[in-house]
Each structure stands twice: as C-alpha cells, then as structure tokens.
Design a protein around this motif. Sequence first.
Motif, PDB file in Angstrom:
ATOM      1  N   ALA A  19      25.128 -20.748  -2.801  1.00 33.22           N
ATOM      2  CA  ALA A  19      24.521 -22.018  -3.222  1.00 33.22           C
ATOM      3  C   ALA A  19      25.561 -22.955  -3.833  1.00 33.22           C
ATOM      4  O   ALA A  19      25.608 -24.149  -3.501  1.00 33.22           O
ATOM      5  CB  ALA A  19      23.401 -21.755  -4.220  1.00 33.22           C
ATOM      6  N   THR A  20      26.408 -22.435  -4.729  1.00 34.26           N
ATOM      7  CA  THR A  20      27.389 -23.317  -5.370  1.00 34.26           C
ATOM      8  C   THR A  20      28.420 -23.830  -4.365  1.00 34.26           C
ATOM      9  O   THR A  20      28.903 -24.959  -4.471  1.00 34.26           O
ATOM     10  CB  THR A  20      28.090 -22.613  -6.550  1.00 34.26           C
ATOM     11  N   THR A  21      28.737 -23.023  -3.368  1.00 35.71           N
ATOM     12  CA  THR A  21      29.661 -23.465  -2.326  1.00 35.71           C
ATOM     13  C   THR A  21      29.033 -24.572  -1.483  1.00 35.71           C
ATOM     14  O   THR A  21      29.677 -25.589  -1.187  1.00 35.71           O
ATOM     15  CB  THR A  21      30.059 -22.286  -1.418  1.00 35.71           C
ATOM     16  N   LEU A  22      27.786 -24.391  -1.115  1.00 40.07           N
ATOM     17  CA  LEU A  22      27.110 -25.377  -0.269  1.00 40.07           C
ATOM     18  C   LEU A  22      26.949 -26.718  -0.989  1.00 40.07           C
ATOM     19  O   LEU A  22      27.257 -27.768  -0.429  1.00 40.07           O
ATOM     20  CB  LEU A  22      25.744 -24.850   0.164  1.00 40.07           C
ATOM     21  N   VAL A  23      26.462 -26.685  -2.239  1.00 41.53           N
ATOM     22  CA  VAL A  23      26.172 -27.949  -2.921  1.00 41.53           C
ATOM     23  C   VAL A  23      27.441 -28.682  -3.343  1.00 41.53           C
ATOM     24  O   VAL A  23      27.439 -29.913  -3.477  1.00 41.53           O
ATOM     25  CB  VAL A  23      25.259 -27.735  -4.145  1.00 41.53           C
ATOM     26  N   ASN A  24      28.535 -27.945  -3.546  1.00 47.82           N
ATOM     27  CA  ASN A  24      29.780 -28.597  -3.976  1.00 47.82           C
ATOM     28  C   ASN A  24      30.738 -28.928  -2.839  1.00 47.82           C
ATOM     29  O   ASN A  24      31.664 -29.711  -3.034  1.00 47.82           O
ATOM     30  CB  ASN A  24      30.508 -27.707  -4.990  1.00 47.82           C
ATOM     31  N   LEU A 160      33.756 -24.683  -9.311  1.00 43.87           N
ATOM     32  CA  LEU A 160      33.891 -25.831  -8.406  1.00 43.87           C
ATOM     33  C   LEU A 160      33.556 -27.157  -9.089  1.00 43.87           C
ATOM     34  O   LEU A 160      34.311 -28.132  -8.942  1.00 43.87           O
ATOM     35  CB  LEU A 160      33.021 -25.624  -7.160  1.00 43.87           C
ATOM     36  N   PRO A 161      32.467 -27.263  -9.865  1.00 37.60           N
ATOM     37  CA  PRO A 161      32.206 -28.533 -10.558  1.00 37.60           C
ATOM     38  C   PRO A 161      33.302 -28.922 -11.540  1.00 37.60           C
ATOM     39  O   PRO A 161      33.535 -30.114 -11.775  1.00 37.60           O
ATOM     40  CB  PRO A 161      30.882 -28.267 -11.291  1.00 37.60           C
ATOM     41  N   SER A 162      33.994 -27.927 -12.115  1.00 40.04           N
ATOM     42  CA  SER A 162      35.011 -28.228 -13.117  1.00 40.04           C
ATOM     43  C   SER A 162      36.202 -28.980 -12.540  1.00 40.04           C
ATOM     44  O   SER A 162      36.980 -29.593 -13.280  1.00 40.04           O
ATOM     45  CB  SER A 162      35.506 -26.930 -13.771  1.00 40.04           C
ATOM     46  N   LEU A 163      36.355 -28.979 -11.230  1.00 47.48           N
ATOM     47  CA  LEU A 163      37.503 -29.646 -10.609  1.00 47.48           C
ATOM     48  C   LEU A 163      37.421 -31.164 -10.723  1.00 47.48           C
ATOM     49  O   LEU A 163      38.406 -31.867 -10.505  1.00 47.48           O
ATOM     50  CB  LEU A 163      37.597 -29.237  -9.133  1.00 47.48           C
ATOM     51  N   ALA A 164      36.221 -31.686 -11.067  1.00 47.33           N
ATOM     52  CA  ALA A 164      36.046 -33.140 -11.199  1.00 47.33           C
ATOM     53  C   ALA A 164      36.131 -33.608 -12.650  1.00 47.33           C
ATOM     54  O   ALA A 164      35.940 -34.787 -12.931  1.00 47.33           O
ATOM     55  CB  ALA A 164      34.705 -33.563 -10.602  1.00 47.33           C
ATOM     56  N   LEU A 165      36.441 -32.700 -13.581  1.00 43.40           N
ATOM     57  CA  LEU A 165      36.429 -33.057 -15.000  1.00 43.40           C
ATOM     58  C   LEU A 165      37.509 -34.060 -15.381  1.00 43.40           C
ATOM     59  O   LEU A 165      37.414 -34.723 -16.404  1.00 43.40           O
ATOM     60  CB  LEU A 165      36.592 -31.793 -15.854  1.00 43.40           C
ATOM     61  N   SER A 166      38.556 -34.170 -14.573  1.00 43.16           N
ATOM     62  CA  SER A 166      39.651 -35.090 -14.907  1.00 43.16           C
ATOM     63  C   SER A 166      39.199 -36.543 -14.917  1.00 43.16           C
ATOM     64  O   SER A 166      39.886 -37.415 -15.443  1.00 43.16           O
ATOM     65  CB  SER A 166      40.805 -34.922 -13.919  1.00 43.16           C
ATOM     66  N   GLN A 167      38.011 -36.827 -14.349  1.00 38.16           N
ATOM     67  CA  GLN A 167      37.488 -38.191 -14.337  1.00 38.16           C
ATOM     68  C   GLN A 167      36.898 -38.594 -15.685  1.00 38.16           C
ATOM     69  O   GLN A 167      36.564 -39.757 -15.891  1.00 38.16           O
ATOM     70  CB  GLN A 167      36.429 -38.340 -13.243  1.00 38.16           C
ATOM     71  N   ASN A 168      36.749 -37.633 -16.583  1.00 37.62           N
ATOM     72  CA  ASN A 168      36.280 -37.933 -17.933  1.00 37.62           C
ATOM     73  C   ASN A 168      37.481 -38.302 -18.794  1.00 37.62           C
ATOM     74  O   ASN A 168      38.453 -37.547 -18.873  1.00 37.62           O
ATOM     75  CB  ASN A 168      35.553 -36.719 -18.520  1.00 37.62           C
ATOM     76  N   ALA A 169      37.412 -39.461 -19.451  1.00 29.18           N
ATOM     77  CA  ALA A 169      38.564 -39.961 -20.203  1.00 29.18           C
ATOM     78  C   ALA A 169      38.985 -39.016 -21.321  1.00 29.18           C
ATOM     79  O   ALA A 169      40.172 -38.803 -21.563  1.00 29.18           O
ATOM     80  CB  ALA A 169      38.238 -41.339 -20.779  1.00 29.18           C
ATOM     81  N   ALA A 170      38.010 -38.445 -22.034  1.00 27.15           N
ATOM     82  CA  ALA A 170      38.344 -37.534 -23.129  1.00 27.15           C
ATOM     83  C   ALA A 170      39.033 -36.291 -22.612  1.00 27.15           C
ATOM     84  O   ALA A 170      40.016 -35.811 -23.193  1.00 27.15           O
ATOM     85  CB  ALA A 170      37.075 -37.163 -23.895  1.00 27.15           C
ATOM     86  N   VAL A 171      38.535 -35.742 -21.512  1.00 26.66           N
ATOM     87  CA  VAL A 171      39.150 -34.555 -20.920  1.00 26.66           C
ATOM     88  C   VAL A 171      40.552 -34.880 -20.428  1.00 26.66           C
ATOM     89  O   VAL A 171      41.504 -34.120 -20.651  1.00 26.66           O
ATOM     90  CB  VAL A 171      38.291 -34.018 -19.756  1.00 26.66           C
ATOM     91  N   ALA A 172      40.693 -36.039 -19.750  1.00 24.20           N
ATOM     92  CA  ALA A 172      42.004 -36.449 -19.247  1.00 24.20           C
ATOM     93  C   ALA A 172      42.991 -36.664 -20.396  1.00 24.20           C
ATOM     94  O   ALA A 172      44.183 -36.362 -20.275  1.00 24.20           O
ATOM     95  CB  ALA A 172      41.872 -37.718 -18.418  1.00 24.20           C
ATOM     96  N   VAL A 182      44.137 -24.853 -15.230  1.00 23.15           N
ATOM     97  CA  VAL A 182      44.010 -24.633 -16.672  1.00 23.15           C
ATOM     98  C   VAL A 182      42.742 -25.322 -17.187  1.00 23.15           C
ATOM     99  O   VAL A 182      41.951 -24.729 -17.938  1.00 23.15           O
ATOM    100  CB  VAL A 182      45.249 -25.170 -17.420  1.00 23.15           C
ATOM    101  N   THR A 183      42.556 -26.586 -16.779  1.00 20.33           N
ATOM    102  CA  THR A 183      41.337 -27.307 -17.166  1.00 20.33           C
ATOM    103  C   THR A 183      40.106 -26.574 -16.673  1.00 20.33           C
ATOM    104  O   THR A 183      39.114 -26.441 -17.387  1.00 20.33           O
ATOM    105  CB  THR A 183      41.361 -28.729 -16.576  1.00 20.33           C
ATOM    106  N   SER A 184      40.162 -26.092 -15.454  1.00 18.15           N
ATOM    107  CA  SER A 184      39.037 -25.365 -14.877  1.00 18.15           C
ATOM    108  C   SER A 184      38.751 -24.081 -15.654  1.00 18.15           C
ATOM    109  O   SER A 184      37.588 -23.745 -15.920  1.00 18.15           O
ATOM    110  CB  SER A 184      39.327 -25.045 -13.409  1.00 18.15           C
ATOM    111  N   ALA A 185      39.804 -23.369 -16.036  1.00 21.24           N
ATOM    112  CA  ALA A 185      39.625 -22.125 -16.783  1.00 21.24           C
ATOM    113  C   ALA A 185      38.972 -22.380 -18.133  1.00 21.24           C
ATOM    114  O   ALA A 185      38.079 -21.630 -18.566  1.00 21.24           O
ATOM    115  CB  ALA A 185      40.975 -21.433 -16.974  1.00 21.24           C
ATOM    116  N   VAL A 186      39.410 -23.444 -18.805  1.00 20.40           N
ATOM    117  CA  VAL A 186      38.800 -23.802 -20.090  1.00 20.40           C
ATOM    118  C   VAL A 186      37.322 -24.147 -19.904  1.00 20.40           C
ATOM    119  O   VAL A 186      36.467 -23.746 -20.703  1.00 20.40           O
ATOM    120  CB  VAL A 186      39.550 -24.989 -20.733  1.00 20.40           C
ATOM    121  N   ALA A 187      37.024 -24.885 -18.827  1.00 22.69           N
ATOM    122  CA  ALA A 187      35.636 -25.255 -18.545  1.00 22.69           C
ATOM    123  C   ALA A 187      34.778 -24.027 -18.269  1.00 22.69           C
ATOM    124  O   ALA A 187      33.615 -23.958 -18.693  1.00 22.69           O
ATOM    125  CB  ALA A 187      35.584 -26.212 -17.363  1.00 22.69           C
ATOM    126  N   VAL A 188      35.330 -23.068 -17.555  1.00 28.92           N
ATOM    127  CA  VAL A 188      34.594 -21.834 -17.245  1.00 28.92           C
ATOM    128  C   VAL A 188      34.276 -21.063 -18.525  1.00 28.92           C
ATOM    129  O   VAL A 188      33.149 -20.600 -18.726  1.00 28.92           O
ATOM    130  CB  VAL A 188      35.397 -20.961 -16.270  1.00 28.92           C
TER     131      VAL A 188
END
Length: 233
Positions: A19-24, A160-172, A182-188
């Motif tokens: 499911a996560t593969t299909l939706v992302n 997979l959703p965590s790969l888009a976190l760089s679009q958040n200014a605070a995260v960036a 690294v960002t993805s691991a922290v998000a997980v």
Amino acid sequence: MPVRRVAALIAAVSLLALATTLVNRVLPGWAYPLSGVVVVACLLGVARWSGLRAPDLGLDRRHLGRAALVGLVGLALVGVAFAVALAVPALREAFNDGRMDATGVGALLWVALVRIPLGTVLLEEIAFRGVLPALFGAGEDWRWLPVLAASALFGLWHVLPSLALSQNAAVAGVFGGVPVWVTSAVAVVASAVAGVVLHWWRHAGRGVLAPALVHTATNSGGLAVSWWVLTAG
C-alpha cells in the motif's frame, strides 16, 4: 503465536508494504483516500480470519463514548499546542511548509477533510493501533512488546513520505546540507515515537477513535495552520 495469527501478521505487513509503495510511487493523488478505505477493509478481513474480534482491535462500541471523550481532550491539547507555536516566532517557522504555497481553499478542504481522514488517519489507526498490536498479542493491559513492534512498523511506514520533508522550511533549516537518508531516518524514529504516544491515547480511550481524533487534529489541523500562515503572510 498460533500459526494462523502468524500468517495474518505476515499478510498484514505485506499488504501495508504494498500500500505505501502504491500510494507514494504509483497511484494518482485522488486515489489516496480510496486506497486507504480498501486497505482498511482488507486488514479487518485478515484480522477477523485470524480470530480477532472488535474489542481486540479497539472497535468495541461499549467504549465509544470514552474513546470520543479522551480523543476530544487530545484534540484540545493539540489546538493549544498550535496556538502556542503560532505565538512564538521561532516555532511558527515550523508551519512554513512549501507544499502549501499554491494550495487553494478547495484543495485544502479536500486534503484536510477527505484525503487525510480517510487515506491517512483511518488506515494508520486501524493498522497500527488496532490490527497490528492485536496480532502481536496486545490486550486490554499495556504491553510494551506489541506496542513497540507496531510502532516500529509505523516508523518504517513513513520512509517514503519522509523524502519530501525538505520542502518544509523548518526541516530544511535544521537539516540543510544533510544527506536525505539522515533526514529520513530521523523522521522514521520520530514517527515510531509518535506511534507509542498515539497508542497511549488508544489505551486511555479503550478504542482507536481516541488516537484517530488526535491524529486528525495534528495532521489536518497542522495543514490548515500551515496554509493560513503562508496565505496570511
């Protein structure tokens, strides 16, 4: 664990991975809530086949009132947290989400009232606070092993959703220049911790409605606040 319960657990995890593969990666955006509903139906079918019943999954109607009350308390606390964050300039930056820049009111309502409640909250609460903990052996009492196992899978669900976190200014701002993994691991890890917290709401409310209300307030409410910050800006 009985053989049927093990088979059901493998089937549930495999279904969620698909499911996560299909939706992302495959399905168009409009299919996201529909996919959530279909996966929930399949998970409930697997749970029923394994021998689980509604109380095991946090769906006991006898506790509906308690779950609603506990969930509303959590919703109110999320609202207070958002108000405090908006009042503090350093925290307000967390709502500067680049994905909301060009979002109109119609699109906002679609995401906040349909996409998130059905595609995200319904699926994740049934899966990670209902079916998976029960398959791991959770009961009415708090049991760490089922909670941690389901929460760890909840963290992996967000790879997979965590790969888009760089679009958040605070995260960036915090992770700028850091490798994506690294960002993805922290998000997980953060998602896994959130999974434990949400399971506490499920335990306190004796039903998945309680964490579902908290989850909706956090995701849909955070989205609405981000939209307001960017458009009022």
